[in-house]
Write a protein that holds these residues in place. Structure first.
Motif, short mmCIF file in Angstrom:
data_model
loop_
_atom_site.label_atom_id
_atom_site.label_comp_id
_atom_site.label_asym_id
_atom_site.label_seq_id
_atom_site.Cartn_x
_atom_site.Cartn_y
_atom_site.Cartn_z
N CYS A 154 0.78 -1.16 -0.08
CA CYS A 154 0.11 0.01 -0.04
C CYS A 154 0.78 1.40 -0.03
CB CYS A 154 -1.06 -0.06 1.24
SG CYS A 154 -2.21 -1.42 1.19
N PHE A 155 2.10 1.31 0.78
CA PHE A 155 2.98 2.46 0.74
C PHE A 155 3.49 2.79 -0.64
CE2 PHE A 155 7.10 3.96 1.52
CZ PHE A 155 6.64 5.36 2.00
N CYS A 156 4.09 1.56 -1.22
CA CYS A 156 4.55 1.84 -2.47
C CYS A 156 3.41 2.23 -3.71
CB CYS A 156 5.01 0.40 -2.98
SG CYS A 156 6.48 -0.15 -1.77
N VAL A 157 2.35 1.78 -3.42
CA VAL A 157 1.30 2.14 -4.65
C VAL A 157 0.80 3.69 -4.28
CG1 VAL A 157 -1.16 1.93 -4.83
CG2 VAL A 157 0.34 -0.07 -4.89
N SER A 158 0.72 4.07 -2.99
CA SER A 158 0.54 5.39 -2.74
C SER A 158 1.64 6.35 -3.30
CB SER A 158 0.21 5.65 -1.26
OG SER A 158 1.40 5.20 -0.64
N ILE A 159 2.75 5.86 -2.93
CA ILE A 159 4.03 6.90 -3.33
C ILE A 159 3.99 6.97 -4.95
CG2 ILE A 159 6.62 7.04 -3.23
CD1 ILE A 159 5.01 7.83 -0.69
N ALA A 160 4.05 5.75 -5.50
CA ALA A 160 3.80 5.85 -7.19
C ALA A 160 2.66 6.48 -7.41
CB ALA A 160 3.78 4.31 -7.32
N TYR A 213 2.48 14.08 -9.87
CA TYR A 213 3.34 15.17 -9.83
C TYR A 213 4.10 15.46 -11.27
CZ TYR A 213 7.34 18.43 -8.52
OH TYR A 213 7.93 19.24 -8.45
N TRP A 214 4.27 14.15 -11.55
CA TRP A 214 5.13 13.96 -12.81
C TRP A 214 4.30 14.63 -14.22
CZ3 TRP A 214 4.64 10.56 -17.11
CH2 TRP A 214 5.68 10.92 -18.30
N GLU A 215 2.90 14.33 -13.99
CA GLU A 215 2.21 14.97 -15.15
C GLU A 215 1.78 16.23 -14.96
OE1 GLU A 215 1.08 13.26 -17.49
OE2 GLU A 215 1.26 11.01 -17.37
N TYR A 216 1.82 16.54 -13.78
CA TYR A 216 1.71 18.07 -13.38
C TYR A 216 2.69 18.72 -13.73
CZ TYR A 216 1.17 22.40 -10.88
OH TYR A 216 1.26 23.87 -10.28
N GLU A 217 3.92 18.61 -13.84
CA GLU A 217 5.25 18.89 -14.56
C GLU A 217 5.13 19.08 -15.81
OE1 GLU A 217 7.77 20.95 -13.02
OE2 GLU A 217 6.51 20.75 -10.85
N ASN A 218 4.69 18.02 -16.58
CA ASN A 218 4.54 17.90 -18.00
C ASN A 218 3.63 19.12 -18.78
OD1 ASN A 218 6.69 16.08 -17.96
ND2 ASN A 218 5.20 14.24 -18.08
N PHE A 219 2.37 19.16 -17.87
CA PHE A 219 1.72 20.02 -18.44
C PHE A 219 1.36 21.37 -17.70
CE2 PHE A 219 0.28 15.73 -19.52
CZ PHE A 219 0.35 15.64 -21.00
N ILE A 256 -6.04 15.25 -3.82
CA ILE A 256 -7.05 14.32 -3.49
C ILE A 256 -6.18 12.88 -2.67
CG2 ILE A 256 -8.78 12.32 -4.08
CD1 ILE A 256 -9.73 14.43 -6.24
N ILE A 257 -5.25 12.47 -3.65
CA ILE A 257 -4.57 11.44 -3.08
C ILE A 257 -3.73 11.89 -1.80
CG2 ILE A 257 -2.47 9.91 -3.49
CD1 ILE A 257 -3.29 9.83 -6.24
#
Length: 547
Positions: free
Chosen positions: A105-111, A117-123, A153-154
């Motif tokens: 669960c921790f890995c999924v949430s971090i991913a 954040y990566w998509e936010y930086e791209n657009f 939200i996440i």
């Protein structure tokens, strides 16, 4: 059950399902059996007459015959695509997931946070004001506000989960330890995973008996045929009033030369006689008995599994003290000692379900336009829906207590309810954590099987030989949906065993806490991980270590 069998015998003696299973031609012969064995289909010479004919007399007598010649016709064979079904087997993969759920669960949430954040930086240079209003939803995935919203939200969900973990840490750890212990219990008695097949077979028997009995009851009367003019405007057909009985096998239209549309048609089944007069009551009895039998079969399965898993928990030296065949032992004990309690609990649930069916029937027939009446009916339906859910929850835990102590249903239900109310927070936490994990487990099975079936039926995975070729499929999504739905049913059946194991071990754990204190006379039976979480230990182990 004896009454149910007696009614079934009466239905079998007086019923004739051929009236429903096979069509009849104009002469009254059955299609598909007897001399017409090779002609199972019914062919209408002019099917438009069924909708366009003047058939006043037949309609007034509730007739069902169509005014056109009908003959038996040879069968047309259609080729069906062979659907290959995958058998989804629960393995060690889900048990691994349950023992490492926090890391996953921790890995999924971090991913998820990193991806947003990566998509936010791209657009970040594209705003929603530049896009405007559009019906292409993919466009909104290319603006920064969308991914910023997902990121918020996440993050909020993660904060809520973190605060919940901080304030309910001990109870969550207990829930996780119980789920891990359930995985160990099932790994020691893998035969428990096969018991849903027994329940499925018993439910199939109940459904088959109910359907056969309903069919035989519905056809218990002899068919009545009358001489009817299918078109009263032709010749002397107006003189035929539909009161004369006839037999379609021996009927001859030449006996009525003045009416060319005369025919011997089926009107209804005979309603005279004691059995026919009480036919509706027998159908109601059939439906109620069917619900009772289904609920009893489910109760039998729950009590059987509860007995098996309870024997695991109360084994002091695991797995050496576990019975050899715990599931078989639980099944035999349930049949020998607890049939009355299981039947009584199933009857209570059946009565609530019957009331819900009656309310649905009244709501369907009444169709009240008054808002107050519809509001009251909706409130009644909601209340009894909640009552059914509560009865199922209470029965489930009562069957666990019955398997542990062997007391009757009422005492067991009371003890189970009071025990759960004394530990209500633990109950809520365990229930939600278990639901989440079982949801992930079902998602894992259905998703895996769905992906494999997609690659298989779409031709991306080729099989050796010429038995099956995906190119012969006209629409490969239908077998994929069928396989995915079937895998969900299989996964639901197997995970119900896992859920029953968690509930049983939880009640045993609560009983262990209240009955024992860790002394030599009353040692704890819980696992070492649970003792560590609660900071408890058995004094016998302490003295053994000191020595």
């Amino acid at each position: 059950v004896l009454g149910y069998i007696a009614v079934g015998i009466l239905a079998w003696l007086f019923g004739d399902p051929r009236h429903v299973l096979y069509p009849r031609n104009s002469t009254g012969w059955y299609c598909g059996i007897g001399p017409n064995e090779n002609r199972p289909n019914l062919f209408y010479f002019d099917v438009l007459k069924c909708a366009m004919s003047v058939n006043i007399m037949a309609q007034s007598l509730n007739g069902f015959q169509c005014p056109t010649t009908q003959v038996e016709k040879a069968a047309e064979f259609c080729s069906f695509t062979i659907l290959l079904c995958f058998l989804s087997r629960l393995s060690e993969l889900f048990i691994f997931f349950t023992t490492h759920r926090c890391d996953c669960c921790f890995c999924v949430s971090i991913a998820g946070i990193w991806h947003c954040y990566w998509e936010y930086e791209n657009f970040k240079d594209t705003s929603i004001s530049d896009v405007g209003l559009t019906t292409n939803f993919k466009t909104y995935l290319q603006v920064q506000e969308t991914w910023l919203t997902f990121l918020i939200i996440i993050s909020v969900v993660e904060v809520i989960i973190l605060l919940t973990v901080i304030f309910l840490r001990t109870r969550i750890l207990i829930a996780i330890a119980l789920i891990q212990e359930s995985s160990k219990a099932i790994s020691h008695m893998m035969s428990a995973l096969l018991y849903p097949l027994v329940t499925f077979v018993l439910l199939l028997v109940c459904v088959a008996y109910w359907g056969a009995m309903a069919l035989y009851l519905a056809t218990s009367g002899d068919p009545i045929y009358k001489v009817v003019a299918l078109n009263t405007t032709m010749g002397d057909c107006g003189n035929i009033n539909g009161t004369a009985n006839c037999e379609p096998e021996s009927f001859s239209p030449s006996d009525y030369p003045g009416c060319p549309s005369v025919s011997c048609i089926f009107i209804k089944y005979n309603e005279e006689g004691l059995l026919q007069e009480n036919l509706m009551n027998l159908q109601i009895y059939n439906a109620v008995a069917f619900l009772w039998c289904v609920n009893f079969v489910i109760a039998l399965g729950q009590c059987t599994l509860a007995g098996a898993f309870a024997s695991y928990y109360w084994a002091f030296n695991k797995p050496n003290d576990i019975p050899t065949f715990p599931v078989c032992g639980g099944f035999m004990r349930s049949l020998r000692y607890h049939v009355g309690s299981l039947a009584f609990g199933a009857l209570i649930l059946t009565l609530v379900q019957v009331i819900r069916i009656i309310l649905e029937y009244i709501d369907h027939k009444a169709r009240a336009q008054n808002r107050v009446a519809r509001f009251i009916m909706t409130c009644f339906k909601c209340c009894f829906w909640c009552l059914e859910k509560f009865i199922k929850f209470l029965n489930r835990n009562a069957y666990i207590m019955i398997a542990i102590y062997g007391k009757n249903f009422c005492v067991s239900a009371k003890n189970a309810f009071m025990l759960l109310m004394r530990n209500v927070i633990r109950v809520v936490v365990l229930d939600k954590v278990t639901d989440l994990l079982l949801f992930f487990g079902k998602l894992l099975v259905v998703g895996g099987v769905g992906v494999l079936s997609f690659y298989f039926f779409s031709g991306r995975i080729a099989l050796p030989g010429n038995t099956f070729r995906s190119s012969s499929l006209n629409y490969y999504w239908m077998p994929i949906i069928t396989v995915a739905f079937g895998s969900y049913l299989i996964a639901h059946g197997f995970f119900s065993v896992y859920n029953m194991c968690v509930d049983t071990l939880f009640l045993c754990f609560l009983e262990d806490l209240e009955r024992n204190d860790g002394s030599m006379e009353k040692p704890y039976f819980m696992s070492k991980s649970l003792m560590k979480i609660l900071n408890k230990s058995n004094k016998t182990l302490k003295k053994h270590r000191e020595n």
